[in-house]
Write a protein that holds these residues in place. Structure first.
Motif, PDB file in Angstrom:
ATOM      1  N   LEU A 112       0.825  -1.210   0.000  1.00 41.05           N
ATOM      2  CA  LEU A 112       0.000   0.000   0.000  1.00 41.05           C
ATOM      3  C   LEU A 112       0.863   1.266   0.000  1.00 41.05           C
ATOM      4  N   THR A 113       1.912   1.269   0.838  1.00 41.25           N
ATOM      5  CA  THR A 113       2.732   2.477   0.953  1.00 41.25           C
ATOM      6  C   THR A 113       3.582   2.747  -0.285  1.00 41.25           C
ATOM      7  N   THR A 114       3.976   1.702  -0.986  1.00 43.40           N
ATOM      8  CA  THR A 114       4.748   1.937  -2.216  1.00 43.40           C
ATOM      9  C   THR A 114       3.897   2.643  -3.269  1.00 43.40           C
ATOM     10  N   PHE A 115       2.609   2.322  -3.307  1.00 42.34           N
ATOM     11  CA  PHE A 115       1.698   3.031  -4.220  1.00 42.34           C
ATOM     12  C   PHE A 115       1.592   4.502  -3.829  1.00 42.34           C
ATOM     13  N   VAL A 116       1.458   4.757  -2.520  1.00 42.64           N
ATOM     14  CA  VAL A 116       1.404   6.133  -2.019  1.00 42.64           C
ATOM     15  C   VAL A 116       2.709   6.856  -2.328  1.00 42.64           C
ATOM     16  N   GLY A 117       3.829   6.157  -2.176  1.00 46.62           N
ATOM     17  CA  GLY A 117       5.137   6.762  -2.445  1.00 46.62           C
ATOM     18  C   GLY A 117       5.296   7.174  -3.892  1.00 46.62           C
ATOM     19  N   CYS A 118       4.880   6.316  -4.810  1.00 45.66           N
ATOM     20  CA  CYS A 118       4.974   6.644  -6.238  1.00 45.66           C
ATOM     21  C   CYS A 118       4.117   7.862  -6.575  1.00 45.66           C
ATOM     22  N   CYS A 119       2.877   7.877  -6.080  1.00 44.11           N
ATOM     23  CA  CYS A 119       1.959   8.979  -6.381  1.00 44.11           C
ATOM     24  C   CYS A 119       2.433  10.292  -5.772  1.00 44.11           C
ATOM     25  N   SER A 120       2.879  10.232  -4.498  1.00 45.72           N
ATOM     26  CA  SER A 120       3.320  11.462  -3.829  1.00 45.72           C
ATOM     27  C   SER A 120       4.588  12.022  -4.450  1.00 45.72           C
ATOM     28  N   LEU A 129       5.568  11.664  -7.711  1.00 44.94           N
ATOM     29  CA  LEU A 129       5.262  12.208  -9.033  1.00 44.94           C
ATOM     30  C   LEU A 129       4.457  13.498  -8.954  1.00 44.94           C
ATOM     31  N   THR A 130       3.546  13.584  -7.972  1.00 41.54           N
ATOM     32  CA  THR A 130       2.718  14.788  -7.839  1.00 41.54           C
ATOM     33  C   THR A 130       3.385  15.870  -7.001  1.00 41.54           C
ATOM     34  N   GLU A 131       4.509  15.518  -6.349  1.00 42.08           N
ATOM     35  CA  GLU A 131       5.258  16.450  -5.499  1.00 42.08           C
ATOM     36  C   GLU A 131       4.377  17.012  -4.388  1.00 42.08           C
ATOM     37  N   ASN A 132       3.573  16.139  -3.791  1.00 39.55           N
ATOM     38  CA  ASN A 132       2.677  16.517  -2.697  1.00 39.55           C
ATOM     39  C   ASN A 132       3.413  16.366  -1.369  1.00 39.55           C
ATOM     40  N   ARG A 133       3.654  17.489  -0.703  1.00 37.41           N
ATOM     41  CA  ARG A 133       4.468  17.454   0.514  1.00 37.41           C
ATOM     42  C   ARG A 133       3.787  16.716   1.659  1.00 37.41           C
ATOM     43  N   GLN A 134       2.477  16.916   1.825  1.00 34.71           N
ATOM     44  CA  GLN A 134       1.755  16.233   2.903  1.00 34.71           C
ATOM     45  C   GLN A 134       1.784  14.705   2.695  1.00 34.71           C
ATOM     46  N   ALA A 135       1.577  14.289   1.451  1.00 38.07           N
ATOM     47  CA  ALA A 135       1.611  12.856   1.150  1.00 38.07           C
ATOM     48  C   ALA A 135       3.016  12.290   1.354  1.00 38.07           C
ATOM     49  N   LEU A 136       4.027  13.076   1.034  1.00 43.43           N
ATOM     50  CA  LEU A 136       5.405  12.629   1.226  1.00 43.43           C
ATOM     51  C   LEU A 136       5.736  12.454   2.709  1.00 43.43           C
ATOM     52  N   LEU A 137       5.250  13.390   3.551  1.00 44.60           N
ATOM     53  CA  LEU A 137       5.476  13.263   4.993  1.00 44.60           C
ATOM     54  C   LEU A 137       4.748  12.049   5.556  1.00 44.60           C
ATOM     55  N   LEU A 146      13.149  15.350  -0.437  1.00 44.08           N
ATOM     56  CA  LEU A 146      12.281  15.916  -1.473  1.00 44.08           C
ATOM     57  C   LEU A 146      11.374  16.992  -0.898  1.00 44.08           C
ATOM     58  N   VAL A 147      10.861  16.764   0.310  1.00 48.28           N
ATOM     59  CA  VAL A 147      10.032  17.777   0.980  1.00 48.28           C
ATOM     60  C   VAL A 147      10.840  19.050   1.215  1.00 48.28           C
ATOM     61  N   LYS A 148      12.076  18.890   1.652  1.00 44.62           N
ATOM     62  CA  LYS A 148      12.948  20.046   1.888  1.00 44.62           C
ATOM     63  C   LYS A 148      13.214  20.809   0.597  1.00 44.62           C
ATOM     64  N   ALA A 149      13.484  20.075  -0.490  1.00 49.52           N
ATOM     65  CA  ALA A 149      13.743  20.723  -1.782  1.00 49.52           C
ATOM     66  C   ALA A 149      12.492  21.442  -2.297  1.00 49.52           C
ATOM     67  N   LEU A 150      11.338  20.857  -2.098  1.00 47.47           N
ATOM     68  CA  LEU A 150      10.080  21.485  -2.540  1.00 47.47           C
ATOM     69  C   LEU A 150       9.804  22.764  -1.756  1.00 47.47           C
ATOM     70  N   ARG A 151      10.150  22.772  -0.467  1.00 44.21           N
ATOM     71  CA  ARG A 151       9.990  23.987   0.334  1.00 44.21           C
ATOM     72  C   ARG A 151      10.926  25.096  -0.149  1.00 44.21           C
ATOM     73  N   GLN A 152      12.157  24.709  -0.469  1.00 42.86           N
ATOM     74  CA  GLN A 152      13.103  25.704  -0.994  1.00 42.86           C
ATOM     75  C   GLN A 152      12.604  26.288  -2.317  1.00 42.86           C
ATOM     76  N   GLU A 153      12.057  25.429  -3.161  1.00 41.92           N
ATOM     77  CA  GLU A 153      11.518  25.895  -4.436  1.00 41.92           C
ATOM     78  C   GLU A 153      10.339  26.837  -4.227  1.00 41.92           C
ATOM     79  N   GLU A 154       9.495  26.511  -3.242  1.00 43.13           N
ATOM     80  CA  GLU A 154       8.332  27.363  -2.967  1.00 43.13           C
ATOM     81  C   GLU A 154       8.771  28.740  -2.447  1.00 43.13           C
ATOM     82  N   LYS A 155       9.793  28.755  -1.599  1.00 44.72           N
ATOM     83  CA  LYS A 155      10.282  30.046  -1.081  1.00 44.72           C
ATOM     84  C   LYS A 155      10.862  30.918  -2.185  1.00 44.72           C
ATOM     85  N   ARG A 156      11.577  30.284  -3.107  1.00 46.74           N
ATOM     86  CA  ARG A 156      12.165  31.036  -4.206  1.00 46.74           C
ATOM     87  C   ARG A 156      11.109  31.479  -5.219  1.00 46.74           C
ATOM     88  N   GLY A 157       9.999  30.689  -5.286  1.00 47.13           N
ATOM     89  CA  GLY A 157       8.918  31.046  -6.208  1.00 47.13           C
ATOM     90  C   GLY A 157       8.118  32.213  -5.705  1.00 47.13           C
TER      91      GLY A 157
END
Length: 243
Positions: free
Chosen positions: A82-90, A92-100, A232-243
């Motif tokens: 179950l979690t591997t499916f969640v991992g693939c989706c999170s 690819l979609t770059e969803n931070r909550q799902a990644l956590l 990945l969550v950390k990198a997405l946060r950095q991208e959001e701050k720069r955006g």
């Protein structure tokens, strides 16, 4: 903004994008492999639980403790699928909550895999808790071997595994019971040297080793997955701050 500053900011954005892409697709690929390994663990647990030969030994000798760790690993393997499916989706979609959530689930899978493997090995290996249980069972069988149903079980085990008594032929002498023909080699006529405790422990250990190896491989992948998800969550946060 000066041209140099614009160029540096753009270069940082490209660097972060490359990092995100690298982590994202690495996480995706590891989860695909993890799904296959999890499916293999699930199949191995089902096979060992439903294997007629194994179930027959467990039932006859009342060794249900052997299945304790396997039930934990079976549950862990379902959670992995179950979690591997969640991992693939999170990923690819770059969803931070799902990644956590995925990272937390990896910690749970790691603990379940580690605990299940420890219990499985504790009831299937040499010098483990399974040996005193086997020794007690065989001594009881020998003491009650005058009964036909008990004698049948005892002789079937000794003849099939090529063993004698709990720890050897001396158990029959100690308990003042006659040595059955099933305790002897049909070619030489000599009594089997090894007791059934050792022989059956080796039999269980060989089966459990494959399951334990797969489970520990998954435990390693859980650690890698959790680290990559947090990066990945950390990198997405950095991208959001720069955006």
């Amino acid at each position: 903004m000066a041209p140099k500053a614009v160029f540096a900011a753009r270069r940082d954005e490209e660097r972060i994008d490359r990092i995100i892409s690298c982590i994202k697709y690495t996480l995706f690929c590891i989860n695909i492999v993890g799904f296959m390994v999890g499916a293999a663990l699930f199949a191995m647990c089902i096979w060992m639980r439903k294997d007629p030969g194994m179930e027959d030994w467990v039932t006859r000798l009342d060794l249900w403790e052997f299945y304790s760790g396997m039930y934990v690993l079976l549950t862990a393997s379902i959670l992995v699928l179950l979690t591997t499916f969640v991992g693939c989706c999170s990923a690819l979609t770059e969803n931070r909550q799902a990644l956590l959530l995925f990272a937390a689930a990896q910690g749970l899978c790691f603990l379940m895999g580690l605990a299940g493997t420890a219990v499985l090995l504790d009831y299937s290996t040499y010098n483990s808790h399974i040996q005193p249980i086997l020794r007690r069972v065989f001594r009881q069988l020998i003491m009650n071997s005058q009964y036909e149903d008990v004698s049948y079980v005892l002789n079937q085990v000794q003849e099939s595994v090529s063993c004698c008594g709990a720890d050897g032929p001396g158990d029959y002498l100690q308990l003042r019971k006659p040595l059955p023909s099933e305790c002897r080699d049909t070619v030489t006529g000599n009594a089997f040297f090894y007791g059934c405790v050792e022989e059956l422990t080796w039999f269980l250990e060989e089966r459990a080793a494959w399951v334990a190896g797969i489970a520990m491989t998954l435990c390693f992948s859980h650690v890698v997955n959790a680290v990559l998800a947090l990066l990945l969550v950390k990198a997405l946060r950095q991208e959001e701050k720069r955006g």
